[in-house]
Motif scaffolding. Structure first.
Motif, PDB file in Angstrom:
ATOM      1  N   MET A 168       0.823  -1.208   0.000  1.00 44.17           N
ATOM      2  CA  MET A 168       0.000   0.000   0.000  1.00 44.17           C
ATOM      3  C   MET A 168       0.858   1.259   0.000  1.00 44.17           C
ATOM      4  SD  MET A 168      -3.282  -1.067   2.262  1.00 44.17           S
ATOM      5  CE  MET A 168      -4.133   0.422   1.823  1.00 44.17           C
ATOM      6  N   LEU A 169       1.924   1.231   0.753  1.00 43.53           N
ATOM      7  CA  LEU A 169       2.801   2.403   0.801  1.00 43.53           C
ATOM      8  C   LEU A 169       3.437   2.655  -0.561  1.00 43.53           C
ATOM      9  CD1 LEU A 169       3.926   4.609   2.588  1.00 43.53           C
ATOM     10  CD2 LEU A 169       5.766   3.066   3.236  1.00 43.53           C
ATOM     11  N   GLN A 203       3.379   6.280  -5.104  1.00 46.25           N
ATOM     12  CA  GLN A 203       3.401   6.495  -6.556  1.00 46.25           C
ATOM     13  C   GLN A 203       2.232   7.379  -6.975  1.00 46.25           C
ATOM     14  OE1 GLN A 203       3.290   2.747  -8.608  1.00 46.25           O
ATOM     15  NE2 GLN A 203       5.485   2.387  -8.418  1.00 46.25           N
ATOM     16  N   ALA A 204       1.059   7.069  -6.466  1.00 47.06           N
ATOM     17  CA  ALA A 204      -0.138   7.853  -6.805  1.00 47.06           C
ATOM     18  C   ALA A 204       0.005   9.290  -6.301  1.00 47.06           C
ATOM     19  CB  ALA A 204      -1.383   7.198  -6.219  1.00 47.06           C
ATOM     20  N   ALA A 205       0.539   9.465  -5.105  1.00 47.44           N
ATOM     21  CA  ALA A 205       0.717  10.806  -4.546  1.00 47.44           C
ATOM     22  C   ALA A 205       1.686  11.623  -5.397  1.00 47.44           C
ATOM     23  CB  ALA A 205       1.220  10.709  -3.105  1.00 47.44           C
ATOM     24  N   ARG A 206       2.784  11.001  -5.807  1.00 42.77           N
ATOM     25  CA  ARG A 206       3.750  11.710  -6.661  1.00 42.77           C
ATOM     26  C   ARG A 206       3.118  12.123  -7.987  1.00 42.77           C
ATOM     27  NH1 ARG A 206       7.210   7.435  -4.651  1.00 42.77           N
ATOM     28  NH2 ARG A 206       8.576   8.304  -3.058  1.00 42.77           N
ATOM     29  N   THR A 207       2.315  11.241  -8.552  1.00 45.85           N
ATOM     30  CA  THR A 207       1.641  11.540  -9.818  1.00 45.85           C
ATOM     31  C   THR A 207       0.676  12.707  -9.658  1.00 45.85           C
ATOM     32  OG1 THR A 207       1.840   9.251 -10.555  1.00 45.85           O
ATOM     33  CG2 THR A 207       0.136  10.584 -11.619  1.00 45.85           C
ATOM     34  N   VAL A 208      -0.116  12.684  -8.600  1.00 47.45           N
ATOM     35  CA  VAL A 208      -1.075  13.765  -8.350  1.00 47.45           C
ATOM     36  C   VAL A 208      -0.352  15.094  -8.170  1.00 47.45           C
ATOM     37  CG1 VAL A 208      -2.728  14.670  -6.652  1.00 47.45           C
ATOM     38  CG2 VAL A 208      -2.891  12.298  -7.424  1.00 47.45           C
ATOM     39  N   ILE A 209       0.717  15.091  -7.386  1.00 45.06           N
ATOM     40  CA  ILE A 209       1.469  16.320  -7.132  1.00 45.06           C
ATOM     41  C   ILE A 209       2.111  16.829  -8.416  1.00 45.06           C
ATOM     42  CG2 ILE A 209       3.507  17.249  -5.956  1.00 45.06           C
ATOM     43  CD1 ILE A 209       2.697  15.353  -3.579  1.00 45.06           C
ATOM     44  N   GLU A 210       2.704  15.929  -9.193  1.00 46.53           N
ATOM     45  CA  GLU A 210       3.340  16.351 -10.449  1.00 46.53           C
ATOM     46  C   GLU A 210       2.312  16.953 -11.403  1.00 46.53           C
ATOM     47  OE1 GLU A 210       5.715  14.489 -14.247  1.00 46.53           O
ATOM     48  OE2 GLU A 210       5.958  13.530 -12.299  1.00 46.53           O
ATOM     49  N   GLN A 211       1.155  16.323 -11.516  1.00 47.13           N
ATOM     50  CA  GLN A 211       0.122  16.843 -12.407  1.00 47.13           C
ATOM     51  C   GLN A 211      -0.387  18.202 -11.939  1.00 47.13           C
ATOM     52  OE1 GLN A 211      -2.751  13.667 -12.520  1.00 47.13           O
ATOM     53  NE2 GLN A 211      -1.652  12.558 -14.115  1.00 47.13           N
TER      54      GLN A 211
END
Length: 92
Positions: free
Chosen positions: A39-40, A45-53
């Motif tokens: 989960m971590l 990965q999802a958090a990094r993608t959201v922040i980058e977008q």
């Protein structure tokens, strides 16, 4: 409403339907890892993608050239910009 992050505790509690947990456990078994690590890894990965977008601006070629042109040939300051500059506090 976002909740305040508790800095003294590194735990995260989740309440999820049993079907979702079973799906996660199945994936964990396939990856031969722990539920926490699984989960971590994917949450980060999802958090990094959201922040980058959210933080990245991608321009097409036309808009990129327009920005470069504005940087090289800035427009004359308008009245609002001049007033804002005059209202700035003096630099130290």
């Amino acid at each position: 409403m976002p909740r305040k992050i508790v800095e003294t505790n590194s735990r995260v509690s989740l309440r999820i339907p049993s079907e979702d947990k079973a799906l996660l456990v199945r994936a964990v078994d396939l990856e031969q890892t722990t539920l926490t690590d699984f989960m971590l890894r994917y949450a980060l990965q999802a958090a990094r993608t959201v922040i980058e977008q959210a933080e990245r601006v991608e321009l097409n070629q036309r808009d990129s050239l327009h920005v470069l042109d504005l940087l090289e040939n800035p427009p004359a300051p308008n009245t609002k910009l001049m007033q804002a500059a005059q209202n700035l506090p003096p630099s130290p």
